[in-house]
Design a protein around this motif. Sequence first.
Motif, short mmCIF file in Angstrom:
data_model
loop_
_atom_site.label_atom_id
_atom_site.label_comp_id
_atom_site.label_asym_id
_atom_site.label_seq_id
_atom_site.Cartn_x
_atom_site.Cartn_y
_atom_site.Cartn_z
N UNK A 1 6.30 20.54 -12.13
CA UNK A 1 6.45 19.87 -10.98
C UNK A 1 7.81 18.72 -10.97
N UNK A 2 7.91 18.12 -12.02
CA UNK A 2 9.18 17.44 -12.17
C UNK A 2 10.53 18.25 -11.99
N UNK A 3 10.36 19.34 -12.73
CA UNK A 3 11.70 20.08 -12.46
C UNK A 3 11.92 20.44 -10.97
N UNK A 4 10.72 21.11 -10.32
CA UNK A 4 10.86 21.30 -8.95
C UNK A 4 11.37 20.31 -8.26
N UNK A 5 11.04 19.09 -8.47
CA UNK A 5 11.36 17.75 -7.51
C UNK A 5 12.89 17.50 -7.77
N UNK A 6 13.22 17.55 -8.99
CA UNK A 6 14.69 17.34 -9.33
C UNK A 6 15.44 18.46 -8.68
N UNK A 7 15.01 19.75 -8.55
CA UNK A 7 15.89 20.77 -7.98
C UNK A 7 16.01 20.39 -6.59
N UNK A 8 14.87 20.00 -5.68
CA UNK A 8 14.66 19.81 -4.39
C UNK A 8 15.72 18.61 -4.34
N UNK A 9 15.70 17.67 -5.06
CA UNK A 9 16.58 16.27 -4.96
C UNK A 9 18.13 16.92 -4.80
N UNK A 10 18.46 17.70 -5.82
CA UNK A 10 19.58 18.45 -6.05
C UNK A 10 20.27 19.08 -4.66
N UNK A 11 19.43 19.68 -4.17
CA UNK A 11 19.63 20.53 -2.92
C UNK A 11 19.85 19.62 -1.81
N UNK A 12 19.13 18.78 -1.53
CA UNK A 12 19.09 17.77 -0.55
C UNK A 12 20.23 16.82 -0.62
N UNK A 13 20.45 16.45 -2.01
CA UNK A 13 21.60 15.24 -1.96
C UNK A 13 23.01 16.07 -2.06
#
Lengths: 267, 289
Positions: free
Chosen positions: B182-194
């Motif tokens: 979950x945490x890794x997924x959220x970090x990846x999502x953040x990376x893709x968006x920002x």
Amino acid sequence: MLRDITIGQYFPGQSPIHKMDPRMKIIATLLYIVMLFVASHPLSLIVGIAMLVLMYRVSGIPMKMITKSLKPVVPIIIFTSVLNIFFVSGDPLFQFGFIEITRQGLMLAILMSVRILCLIAGSSLLTYTTSPIELTDAIEILLNPLKKVKVPVHELSMMMTIALRFIPTLIEETDKIMNAQKARGADMESGGLMQRAKALVPILVPLFVSSFRRADELAMAMECRCYRGGDGRTRMKQLHYSHRDWIALCIMLVSIAAVLLLNRILA
Amino acid sequence: MAVIKTENLSHVYSEGTPFVKTAIDNISIEIEEGQMIGVIGHTGSGKSTLIQHFNGLLQPTSGKIYIDGEDMWADKSKLRDIRFKVGLVFQYPEYQLFEETCYKDIAFGPKNMGLDEGEIDRRVREAAAFVSLSEEQLMKSPFELSGGQKRRVAIAGVLAMKPKVLILDEPTAGLDPKGRDRILGQIKEYHQEEKNTVLIVSHSMEDVAKFAQKVLVMNRSKVFLYDSVENVFARAGELSQIGLAVPQITQVFMELKKRGYPVNSNVYTIEAAKKEMIRLLEKGGEVRA
């Protein structure tokens, strides 16, 4: 930055002083302090300084550790010296207006500052060469007679052991939390007194929380290993006095005698 | 241009005492903007020391660090601005929470940046959304939450500063597999968006394979390898010599290849393995080695 605190820091080593029985080390340190206060003439303190140099040489602790341990007491020394120099009455040496410096005042100032310096450096050697665990063990045994008057000696020494054990942990933890808050832009170096006090909140709150958590865990772990106080508890390391301890004691007693003799001669 | 660049960076702890230790030794690397990088190495290999240099918490004993081409230690008064540019999430960040509510705790960083109320509020809510914290949880005391939730609050506290470079030191340590993903997924999502640069320190090769484009392998205070995931995992032999292993699934495929099956051994994730297996099975008869 917090790592640089050296008071009570242990330097592992194999010197004769490291190998001494910690009880005798405490006794010898006390005798050394007695010697410093018995010395009533600046010249008889030379014995104290000589002993200090000798002990540091034997222990293999680098000499620059002396200066490091003395740094915090410099303000005290300056303060007492100033008081002694200007306010002790006797034969005047110099006189400018109302300021008067006397021979006795100067002597006393030198005597006191050398005493304090030797005292701190000498007792630092005890903590440099003795691990905190050995130290509290020795204190517990030395204080044992007090059990007769219902002093909880074991509990006190256990508390001391735990406190000492957790000092480095707490320092590390403080360092970590400080870094974490600094990484979020906490500013601890500027601002007035109130602002600085406020800036400590983000550090103290997590520190308290984790200390309580840690205390809880430790209590649990101790109970899991059936800790029930000092009654009937045996030790893994039994302390024994050996030749070198008696020799150390003799050296200490002889040097006190030497100081007394010097006092007599110089008086 | 490289967002972080180091030149012969070294750091020595407790210099001049018997406890002297060289934590990082002569490190020169360049980290490109917009990449997601895994940092791997043993305990004590210098990973944590290295990343603490990236936002100026540690001062190098020797060598230089450039952030956006600017020498970090040239002007100490600018250090604080650099810390807002390079966000650092420590190991077990949940132990740094201190405010009465999660909302206030997440707002601590943005507030220190001197943003106005509206902007702070927007950023807190955005960061909370990234780590999927509910409105109700935001108003709770952080000490009432579970371990995994606390960790997500702490990570949100750094995300809310919108750092150009985000560094996380073992963000998944001590979490169960579900919390980890979950945490890794959220970090990846953040990376893709920002589209920002992200560095994640990790022990798990599996995790690194899942998110990273490049891997930085540290060994004994030095950079052992710094290359793309494919190139790093292709050197499985050297990695195992320094006590690190490629992902288990890669090991399976390497073994298959050794036994003569016509497979690619550059398989790092379960998904890729599935595709490769299907391809292999579809070939049918030829599979027998």
